[in-house]
Design a protein around this motif. Structure first.
Motif, PDB file in Angstrom:
ATOM      1  N   ARG A  79      56.358 -14.175 -19.415  1.00 42.80           N
ATOM      2  CA  ARG A  79      57.700 -13.708 -19.048  1.00 42.80           C
ATOM      3  C   ARG A  79      58.192 -14.399 -17.783  1.00 42.80           C
ATOM      4  O   ARG A  79      59.386 -14.598 -17.605  1.00 42.80           O
ATOM      5  N   ASP A  80      57.267 -14.741 -16.909  1.00 41.52           N
ATOM      6  CA  ASP A  80      57.640 -15.412 -15.663  1.00 41.52           C
ATOM      7  C   ASP A  80      58.297 -16.765 -15.916  1.00 41.52           C
ATOM      8  O   ASP A  80      59.055 -17.258 -15.086  1.00 41.52           O
ATOM      9  N   HIS A  81      58.004 -17.375 -17.053  1.00 36.27           N
ATOM     10  CA  HIS A  81      58.571 -18.675 -17.397  1.00 36.27           C
ATOM     11  C   HIS A  81      59.980 -18.583 -17.990  1.00 36.27           C
ATOM     12  O   HIS A  81      60.681 -19.588 -18.066  1.00 36.27           O
ATOM     13  N   LEU A  82      60.369 -17.397 -18.440  1.00 36.07           N
ATOM     14  CA  LEU A  82      61.630 -17.252 -19.172  1.00 36.07           C
ATOM     15  C   LEU A  82      62.873 -17.698 -18.398  1.00 36.07           C
ATOM     16  O   LEU A  82      63.716 -18.400 -18.968  1.00 36.07           O
ATOM     17  N   PRO A  83      63.035 -17.341 -17.116  1.00 38.13           N
ATOM     18  CA  PRO A  83      64.240 -17.809 -16.414  1.00 38.13           C
ATOM     19  C   PRO A  83      64.369 -19.338 -16.414  1.00 38.13           C
ATOM     20  O   PRO A  83      65.460 -19.873 -16.613  1.00 38.13           O
ATOM     21  N   LYS A  84      63.269 -20.034 -16.241  1.00 39.12           N
ATOM     22  CA  LYS A  84      63.301 -21.494 -16.234  1.00 39.12           C
ATOM     23  C   LYS A  84      63.638 -22.028 -17.626  1.00 39.12           C
ATOM     24  O   LYS A  84      64.377 -22.996 -17.768  1.00 39.12           O
ATOM     25  N   LEU A  85      63.099 -21.400 -18.665  1.00 36.26           N
ATOM     26  CA  LEU A  85      63.410 -21.813 -20.036  1.00 36.26           C
ATOM     27  C   LEU A  85      64.894 -21.606 -20.352  1.00 36.26           C
ATOM     28  O   LEU A  85      65.530 -22.468 -20.964  1.00 36.26           O
ATOM     29  N   VAL A  86      65.433 -20.467 -19.937  1.00 36.71           N
ATOM     30  CA  VAL A  86      66.846 -20.183 -20.178  1.00 36.71           C
ATOM     31  C   VAL A  86      67.706 -21.190 -19.423  1.00 36.71           C
ATOM     32  O   VAL A  86      68.673 -21.732 -19.977  1.00 36.71           O
ATOM     33  N   GLU A  87      67.354 -21.443 -18.173  1.00 39.51           N
ATOM     34  CA  GLU A  87      68.111 -22.406 -17.371  1.00 39.51           C
ATOM     35  C   GLU A  87      68.141 -23.771 -18.053  1.00 39.51           C
ATOM     36  O   GLU A  87      69.186 -24.409 -18.168  1.00 39.51           O
ATOM     37  N   GLY A  88      67.004 -24.216 -18.543  1.00 41.25           N
ATOM     38  CA  GLY A  88      66.934 -25.498 -19.243  1.00 41.25           C
ATOM     39  C   GLY A  88      67.731 -25.489 -20.534  1.00 41.25           C
ATOM     40  O   GLY A  88      68.422 -26.455 -20.855  1.00 41.25           O
ATOM     41  N   GLY A  89      67.655 -24.385 -21.266  1.00 36.83           N
ATOM     42  CA  GLY A  89      68.389 -24.274 -22.524  1.00 36.83           C
ATOM     43  C   GLY A  89      69.891 -24.289 -22.313  1.00 36.83           C
ATOM     44  O   GLY A  89      70.634 -24.868 -23.111  1.00 36.83           O
ATOM     45  N   MET A  90      70.346 -23.667 -21.234  1.00 38.13           N
ATOM     46  CA  MET A  90      71.779 -23.614 -20.960  1.00 38.13           C
ATOM     47  C   MET A  90      72.337 -24.995 -20.612  1.00 38.13           C
ATOM     48  O   MET A  90      73.539 -25.218 -20.718  1.00 38.13           O
TER      49      MET A  90
END
Length: 68
Positions: free
Chosen positions: A45-56
């Motif tokens: 879950r800690d990785h999710l903000p970075k994944l979302v940022e990259g996806g956006m």
């Protein structure tokens, strides 16, 4: 999609049938031993903000497709 995967969708609403589709795909992935949870790839879950940022940043995902 659920019906095409052998699920009985008779009498179900479109949304209930869609839920059955998700379950059918999960069953298929389990049967062929393909992980489908991010945690199965070591992503927490800690990785999710970075994944979302990259996806956006992937503008092509948000550009309407005129062929649809």
């Amino acid at each position: 999609m659920a019906e095409a995967m052998g699920e009985n969708v008779e009498g179900l609403s479109m949304y209930e049938a869609a839920d059955k589709s998700v379950e059918a795909v999960k069953k298929l992935l389990n049967a062929v031993q393909i992980p489908f949870r991010l945690s199965q790839y070591g992503i927490s879950r800690d990785h999710l903000p970075k994944l979302v940022e990259g996806g956006m940043k992937q503008a092509r995902l948000f550009i309407p497709n005129p062929g649809i």
